[in-house]
Design a protein around this motif. Structure first.
Motif, mmCIF file in Angstrom:
data_model
loop_
_atom_site.group_PDB
_atom_site.id
_atom_site.type_symbol
_atom_site.label_atom_id
_atom_site.label_comp_id
_atom_site.label_asym_id
_atom_site.label_seq_id
_atom_site.Cartn_x
_atom_site.Cartn_y
_atom_site.Cartn_z
ATOM 1 N N THR A 61 0.821 -1.214 0.000
ATOM 2 C CA THR A 61 0.000 0.000 0.000
ATOM 3 C C THR A 61 0.852 1.260 0.000
ATOM 4 O O THR A 61 0.659 2.148 -0.838
ATOM 5 N N THR A 62 1.791 1.347 0.920
ATOM 6 C CA THR A 62 2.602 2.559 0.999
ATOM 7 C C THR A 62 3.551 2.680 -0.186
ATOM 8 O O THR A 62 3.795 3.776 -0.678
ATOM 9 N N SER A 64 3.012 1.511 -3.235
ATOM 10 C CA SER A 64 2.210 1.887 -4.397
ATOM 11 C C SER A 64 1.915 3.380 -4.387
ATOM 12 O O SER A 64 2.048 4.068 -5.403
ATOM 13 N N THR A 65 1.568 3.892 -3.226
ATOM 14 C CA THR A 65 1.299 5.330 -3.097
ATOM 15 C C THR A 65 2.565 6.133 -3.360
ATOM 16 O O THR A 65 2.546 7.122 -4.092
#
Length: 73
Positions: A61-62, A64-65
């Motif tokens: 998640t992090t 990808s962001t």
């Protein structure tokens, strides 16, 4: 008087802080990236996320962001 002592102690604490040696950290990430991809393209989302997870100890998640914010597609 207390405020002066607080200011002096705060200044001493801040002065004793030593930033991390970012060149060692950056160097280790660069070598890790080279081990994963000989021709690393940070704009490739798949490569960017894989390097982030493997070399920077991130999670999907992090990473990808982070890669999206860096301009990866």
């Amino acid at each position: 008087m207390r405020s002066i002592v607080f200011i002096v102690l705060s200044a001493a604490a801040l002065a004793s802080c030593k930033p991390e040696n970012s060149s060692d950290f950056t160097g280790s990430i660069d070598s890790c990236t080279r081990q994963l991809y000989s021709a690393y393209n940070p704009k490739d989302m798949k490569q960017c996320v894989a390097v982030c997870i493997a070399c920077e100890r991130g999670v999907t998640t992090t990473c990808s962001t982070s890669c999206t914010l860096k301009g990866a597609h």
